[in-house]
Enzyme design. Structure first.
Site, PDB file in Angstrom:
ATOM      1  N   ASP A 420       0.791  -1.073  -0.020  1.00 15.20           N
ATOM      2  CA  ASP A 420      -0.082  -0.081  -0.078  1.00 15.20           C
ATOM      3  C   ASP A 420       1.027   1.198  -0.031  1.00 15.20           C
ATOM      4  O   ASP A 420       1.805   1.343   0.677  1.00 15.20           O
ATOM      5  CB  ASP A 420      -1.018  -0.303   0.974  1.00 15.20           C
ATOM      6  CG  ASP A 420      -1.999   1.218   1.385  1.00 15.20           C
ATOM      7  OD1 ASP A 420      -2.681   1.419   0.484  1.00 15.20           O
ATOM      8  OD2 ASP A 420      -1.465   2.060   2.418  1.00 15.20           O
ATOM      9  N   GLU A 456       1.766  -0.396  -5.080  1.00 17.73           N
ATOM     10  CA  GLU A 456       0.950   0.514  -5.220  1.00 17.73           C
ATOM     11  C   GLU A 456       1.881   1.880  -5.467  1.00 17.73           C
ATOM     12  O   GLU A 456       2.396   2.481  -4.658  1.00 17.73           O
ATOM     13  CB  GLU A 456      -0.073   1.141  -4.433  1.00 17.73           C
ATOM     14  CG  GLU A 456      -1.148   1.897  -4.716  1.00 17.73           C
ATOM     15  CD  GLU A 456      -2.315   2.192  -3.482  1.00 17.73           C
ATOM     16  OE1 GLU A 456      -3.234   2.547  -3.753  1.00 17.73           O
ATOM     17  OE2 GLU A 456      -1.778   2.120  -2.367  1.00 17.73           O
TER      18      GLU A 456
END
Length: 772
Positions: A420, A456
């Site tokens: 993330d 990401e």
């Protein structure tokens, strides 16, 4: 859709302070001069910051009995031995536990042991090697509940936030038991004075770390090690996938054990996915401002324990049994041929900004674990949107992240990670750096070498798609945006669409030897947990997040969505038929494109969130899979696509150049500059020639005919000369219809010969196949 700009954080929610449980006092408490600092608030995942509001404090968590009785024949202080400075955290060793906690700024560290009644005993760690405080306690075993108290200076202006009144979680804990309180006692400072030391004891409002026995019978467990070119990722949620599943026993629904149930693993295997990507399963914290509104942190992007599986997802409870249950889940998924990929949140923790609580790292060594504002160390350098960012350039923070990654691979047998806001971890001195300490450590670690690493590639301060090393794959946000734009009918995007379908060579390609990457660096997705589901992407022009309690101000407003002529549910048969076709268009584009496809869990069955594109706080029917409302036709269509991809290498090349790609006009000739420049051109044939799946020397060909326009387009099958091979006599094999998003599409049984025409209806995709 733009990259997310904020995450949920742990800002204070003022509640009446509950009386902390009594604990033995330390002989002397060490504090430093106190200073007053003005606070700065940071944004949440929602659009507004949570204000402090008065309300009852949450009840202190109940404590189960300790799993092992400790000998109390001698005081702890007289039994503690020097121990070892590694491994970090609390681990079983011989007939006791080794304790090691790093801190450059602490003066001393106390281990706090709790019995079944909550009584606390403290022992100071006797040794310090480098910056690691350590000791060994004999007679302590698995199941022991514990925490730390760290003594040192309290001087927020210099980034020092030690407060021995606060019980701290072990950052290396393998299990965490209990819930977090929301009162002022869990904050290192006073709410009305950020610089003033808060002397209220937090033990009564803090969970406990749990000593875990890591032994587990893995039997013949073998990681599937699915090659990237064969990988189909399925992003899902441990609880949401199974909470309403009728074939999963009620007591297992919403748990690791429920996800491993044969009814679930069989469905996933039959669907044709290879790798289950789980939303965060690291121990995380519920947000008090959400709970005050009757909501919960559903996604889990609020981590506090990087080595501990989240206890709420365990049918076995959170007293340590969650570790074995997680391992059994991985073992069962592996037995079904499915990989386990974890969505990991190393970019920040639940401790928030200078106004946030003190749960762990903040009280151990604030400036080593978090990135502070240079020259203003009372505040946090934040590129995660949560109030803080992990200081991945510091050995302490980087060591914690790397220990966590290795633990999940070695002890938990997971097969990969999706990071993330990964760009935050690459910031060296605040700037993104492809040669950052984090990326260098990952690149040389032999434990991590066999597993999938997916970034990401953005955070709140930068967008880095295509900027990660070749060893990494990336969530390709440009694929999402360009494919959505094409199918909703935006002009001038045909060229971008063509790049995305063929592996995003404009991002990852390059001449041999130029440092170019492979199409497998692109993780293609049309939808993800953050945003609309596929059903809602084709049913709504605008978000509908009223249930989140933010007056529909939260979530992304530019979704590149299209409701096909209505907003939400409708009885209009023509609109519903178009919506179905659009969903198939998007799924087909995703699964026929070069790269690594990621399907959002539930998209294949028509899962809806009622237009909510920010369901992070919806632990409810809004987010849970509705197994009674499955679109069986869409499921079967998805199975067809995954089977095609699995059986035909031309649809999943490893490298640019493995498959010959020709871009053709609908009428047959190759596309020219003028064709690409025409903004209203929305029809294209992607002609693929690649190796056959049976290993034969000859090749097979595919034609993907896409029509994104509002009318029927006549496509011409290219002649053999057009396709780059020698002309042949009449009677050559014809092009066969393999799949179409138009249920009325038809091709004669003998197929189409070169030069023949086929009508492709508005907003539809047709796939033809020929084998020489």
């Amino acid at each position: 859709m733009t990259p997310p700009t904020s995450r949920s954080s742990s800002a204070p929610s003022k509640a009446s302070e509950e009386t902390p449980e009594k604990t033995p006092e330390k002989t002397s408490e060490k504090t430093a001069p106190k200073t007053t600092e003005k606070s700065q608030r940071t944004s949440r995942r929602t659009s507004s910051s949570a204000a402090r509001s008065k309300g009852p404090a949450r009840q202190a968590p109940s404590r189960g009995p300790a799993r092992r009785t400790r000998s109390t024949s001698r005081p702890l202080a007289s039994r503690v031995e020097p121990g070892l400075p590694y491994p970090l955290g609390v681990t079983l060793r011989g007939d006791g536990i080794n304790i090691a906690l790093p801190s450059e700024t602490a003066e001393c560290v106390e281990l706090c042991l709790f019995d079944g009644s909550g009584r606390e005993e403290r022992v100071e760690l006797p040794e310090k090697s480098g910056h690691v405080f350590h000791g060994f306690l004999p007679g302590i075993g698995a199941g022991q509940r514990y925490g730390f108290r760290v003594h040192g200076a309290w001087d927020p202006a210099r980034g020092l936030r030690h407060n021995p009144h606060k019980l701290l979680l072990d950052p290396w804990a393998r299990a965490v038991e209990g819930a977090f309180g929301a009162g002022e006692e869990v904050f290192g400072h006073h709410w009305d004075d950020a610089g003033k030391l808060n002397e209220a004891d937090s033990a009564g409002s803090m969970p406990r770390s749990v000593v875990v026995d890591e032994s587990f019978d893995w039997g013949d467990d073998t990681p599937p090690r699915v090659p990237l070119h064969s990988t189909v990722v399925y992003e899902t949620h441990v609880k949401g996938l199974t909470h309403l599943h009728p074939d999963v026993p009620e007591e297992l629904r919403g748990t690791y054990a429920g996800l491993a149930h044969p009814a679930v693993t069989g469905y996933l295997r039959d669907l044709g996915v290879t790798s289950v990507e789980l939303l965060p399963v690291h121990q995380f914290v519920q947000d008090s401002h959400l709970e005050e509104k009757g909501l919960r942190n559903y996604w889990g992007y609020n981590s506090i324990g990087f080595l501990a599986p989240h206890g709420e997802y365990a049918a076995a409870g959170d007293g340590g049994g969650q570790v074995a249950e997680f391992k059994q889940m991985v073992k069962d998924l592996h037995a079904a041929g499915l990989e386990v990929i974890l969505d990991v949140v190393y970019n920040h923790t639940a401790e928030g900004n200078d106004q946030g609580p003190t749960f762990s790292l903040k009280g151990i060594d604030n400036g080593s674990f978090y990135r502070l504002v240079e020259g203003d160390e009372a505040h946090y350098f934040d590129t995660s949107g949560t109030g803080n960012s992990i200081n991945a350039s510091h050995p302490a923070a980087l060591g914690l992240v790397m220990d966590s990654l290795r633990y999940w691979v070695q002890e938990m047998h997971v097969d990969g990670f999706r990071f993330d806001l990964a760009t935050t971890l690459t910031r060296q001195g605040g700037e993104m750096d492809v040669h950052s300490a984090f990326l260098m450590m990952v690149s040389q670690d032999p434990v991590l070498a066999p597993v999938k690493m997916i970034a990401e590639p953005w955070d709140t301060a930068g967008y880095q798609v295509g900027g990660f090393p070749a060893r990494w794959s990336e969530w390709n946000g440009k694929f999402r945006d360009d494919v959505r734009d094409f199918w909703r009918g935006e002009p001038g995007v045909l060229g971008a669409f063509a790049h995305r379908v063929t592996g995003s060579g404009d991002i990852y390609g390059g001449a041999p030897g130029s440092g170019g990457r492979d199409p497998l660096c692109s993780v293609n997705f049309v939808t993800a947990h953050d945003g609309f589901t596929l059903h809602d992407l084709t049913s709504y022009d605008a978000k509908h997040n009223e249930a989140n309690g933010e007056d529909n101000n939260d979530g992304e407003s530019d979704n590149k969505s299209w409701g096909c002529g209505a907003e939400g549910p409708t009885d209009d048969a023509a609109i519903n038929e178009l919506r179905t076709r659009q969903r198939k268009n998007l799924l087909a584009t995703l699964l026929l494109s070069h790269g690594v496809p990621m399907v959002l869990g539930g998209d294949e069955m028509g899962r809806t969130q009622g237009g909510n594109n920010n369901a992070y706080c919806q632990d409810s029917e809004i987010s849970w899979f509705d197994w009674k409302a499955v679109d069986d036709d869409l499921v079967e269509f998805t199975k067809e696509l995954t089977a095609l991809r699995r059986e035909h290498p031309a649809l999943r090349p490893r490298h640019f150049g493995d498959v010959d790609v020709e871009m053709r006009r609908a009428d047959g000739p190759e596309m020219g500059d003028a064709d690409w420049a025409e903004p209203l051109n929305k029809a294209l044939t992607v002609h693929l020639t690649g190796p056959r799946s049976d290993g034969a020397d000859d090749v097979e060909e595919f034609m993907i005919m896409v029509n994104g326009s509002e009318g029927v387009v006549e496509f011409t099958v290219p002649t053999r000369t057009d396709s780059g091979t020698d002309p042949e006599a009449d009677g050559l094999p014809g092009w066969k219809l393999v799949l179409s998003t138009d249920p009325e599409q038809h091709v004669k049984k003998r197929g189409l010969a070169p030069g023949q025409q086929i009508l492709v209806r508005d907003r539809s995709l047709t796939l033809l196949h020929r084998v020489d």
